[in-house]
Design an enzyme around this catalytic site. Structure first.
Site, PDB file in Angstrom:
ATOM      1  N   HIS A   1       0.821  -1.205   0.000  1.00 42.54           N
ATOM      2  CA  HIS A   1       0.000   0.000   0.000  1.00 42.54           C
ATOM      3  C   HIS A   1       0.860   1.263   0.000  1.00 42.54           C
ATOM      4  O   HIS A   1       2.038   1.253   0.340  1.00 42.54           O
ATOM      5  CB  HIS A   1      -0.918   0.012   1.225  1.00 42.54           C
ATOM      6  CG  HIS A   1      -0.158   0.000   2.523  1.00 42.54           C
ATOM      7  ND1 HIS A   1       0.407   1.127   3.073  1.00 42.54           N
ATOM      8  CD2 HIS A   1       0.136  -1.027   3.372  1.00 42.54           C
ATOM      9  CE1 HIS A   1       1.019   0.810   4.198  1.00 42.54           C
ATOM     10  NE2 HIS A   1       0.876  -0.497   4.405  1.00 42.54           N
TER      11      HIS A   1
ATOM     12  N   GLU B   1      -2.031  -7.290   7.591  1.00 35.39           N
ATOM     13  CA  GLU B   1      -0.717  -7.171   8.233  1.00 35.39           C
ATOM     14  C   GLU B   1      -0.718  -7.904   9.579  1.00 35.39           C
ATOM     15  O   GLU B   1      -1.772  -8.165  10.184  1.00 35.39           O
ATOM     16  CB  GLU B   1      -0.367  -5.692   8.429  1.00 35.39           C
ATOM     17  CG  GLU B   1       0.987  -5.413   9.073  1.00 35.39           C
ATOM     18  CD  GLU B   1       2.160  -6.014   8.298  1.00 35.39           C
ATOM     19  OE1 GLU B   1       2.324  -7.245   8.354  1.00 35.39           O
ATOM     20  OE2 GLU B   1       2.908  -5.240   7.666  1.00 35.39           O
TER      21      GLU B   1
END
Length: 393
Positions: A198, A274
């Site tokens: 990202h 994550e």
């Protein structure tokens, strides 16, 4: 005034049905400038299926460039041109869903169809042959290796036809006869993950732990810019066929920017979120070292140790591997953009390389960087790219 694009598309099958591939090129109708290329090996299919798939890829690439553009499609397939123009009925059941898909990409009023002889469709023809050659060697077609634009201008049509009939094309420079470095490798079309970390959040430049258990930050202005640059690159290449994202805001924002540019939907995959860094969320490494010295030492020494209240890298690896297997099964033989985070990207690369867990600490991964892994049906994997940030320069 609306832009006007010319889409030239082609497809072929070495056997009909047999190993098949397609090629498509989008040009600016006014200047002739090549704006996008697309090609793919699609397994065993007929010529007509490959031709329709080329048309679909070309229309998608045109829409990604400008959804308002007028598009002039030129193909040497009389069947596809006449069927898409509405003058011939579509009788074959394999053709009907493909034609319906092609019609749904752009409003019909924006698209016209024209038949051209094969010698005027050399660029798309050579892209299709490059895709079939790549599939023969167990690879995906790669824009950086393509010589289709050069060959379209220079190679005689008879030579192209002869090469297709002989099931051979000149091998690109630097290629070898083995697929990925071993002699008995599976030669089918791999499933390719294009891995995109990202874009930046406010925590990224401060190098703070930012996992699944923190504040779930959004992209910063720089992060939004990075996501748009990534989208531009992928739209230019035109090879991504599906978009998958972690459920966290920063990945969803990045994925949605790219998907909108490509005209695709975003599928959420929980398994590529994550790591949860527990009590360390929002802290810098120095702050963690000061406040949790013993816990940090243990964490650095073993992937099975989790931060206080968090998740270990071993646990992350298990769920990432499960998500990987699910995505490979769901998208077999396709190119998938996976928008995720530092730890999942490093984990997928580590697993593909067969590297030990401590290798996670030896990889640097920048915000909005691309990496890529190809997965073959025999279980082998090949790392194709790591931490590419050239689109951000």
């Amino acid at each position: 005034m609306a832009r006007t694009f010319t889409v030239e598309a082609d497809g072929g099958s070495r056997g009909n049905p047999g190993p098949a591939g397609y090629g498509a090129v989008v040009c600016d109708s006014a200047t002739g400038e090549v704006l996008a290329e697309a090609a793919e090996f699609i397994g065993t299919h007929t010529n007509n299926v490959a031709e329709y798939r080329g048309l679909i890829a070309g229309l998608r690439a045109a829409r990604a460039l400008d959804p308002e553009a007028q598009v002039r499609v030129r193909m040497d397939s009389k069947l596809v041109v006449e069927q898409m123009s509405g003058r011939w009925k579509i009788k074959h059941p394999d053709m009907r869903p493909l034609a319906a898909e092609a019609r749904g990409i752009l409003p019909p009023a924006q698209v016209t169809y024209e038949w051209i002889p094969r010698e005027k469709n050399k660029h798309a023809d050579r892209l299709a042959n490059e895709a079939m050659d790549a599939g023969k060697r167990g690879r995906q077609w790669e824009p950086s290796r393509s010589t289709a634009a050069l060959g379209a201008a220079a190679a005689p049509a008879a030579a192209a036809a002869s090469a297709a009939a002989a099931d051979e094309e000149p091998e690109p420079l630097g290629e070898s006869d083995t697929a990925v470095g071993w002699g008995d490798a599976d030669m089918g079309t791999p499933t390719t993950f294009v891995l995109l970390r990202h874009g930046e959040t406010p925590l990224t430049p401060e190098k703070r732990f930012s996992g699944s258990g923190g504040t779930d930050p959004e992209l910063s202005e720089k992060g939004l810019w990075q996501a748009r640059r990534a989208a531009d690159l992928l739209a230019e290449r035109g090879t991504v066929q599906a978009v998958v994202s972690s459920p966290l805001k920063r990945t969803r924002q990045t994925a949605e920017i790219v998907a909108q540019r490509l005209g695709l939907d975003v599928r959420i995959e929980e398994g590529v979120r994550e790591t949860d860094f527990g009590a360390w969320e929002g802290l810098t490494f120095g702050e963690v070292k000061e406040r949790f010295p013993e816990e940090l030492t243990a964490w650095l020494a073993s992937p099975k140790v989790a931060p206080p209240g968090g998740e270990s890298f071993a646990a992350t690896a298990r769920r990432v591997a499960l998500a990987r297997d699910k995505m490979i099964a769901r998208h077999a033989g396709r190119t998938v953009l996976v928008v995720t985070h530092v730890t999942p990207v490093k984990t997928l690369l580590r697993l593909a390389l067969g590297a030990p867990p401590e290798s996670l600490f030896r990889m640097e991964l920048s915000a909005a960087a691309f990496s890529a892994v190809a997965y073959f049906a025999d279980g082998n994997a090949s790392v194709r790219l790591f931490n590419d940030t050239s689109h951000l320069r």
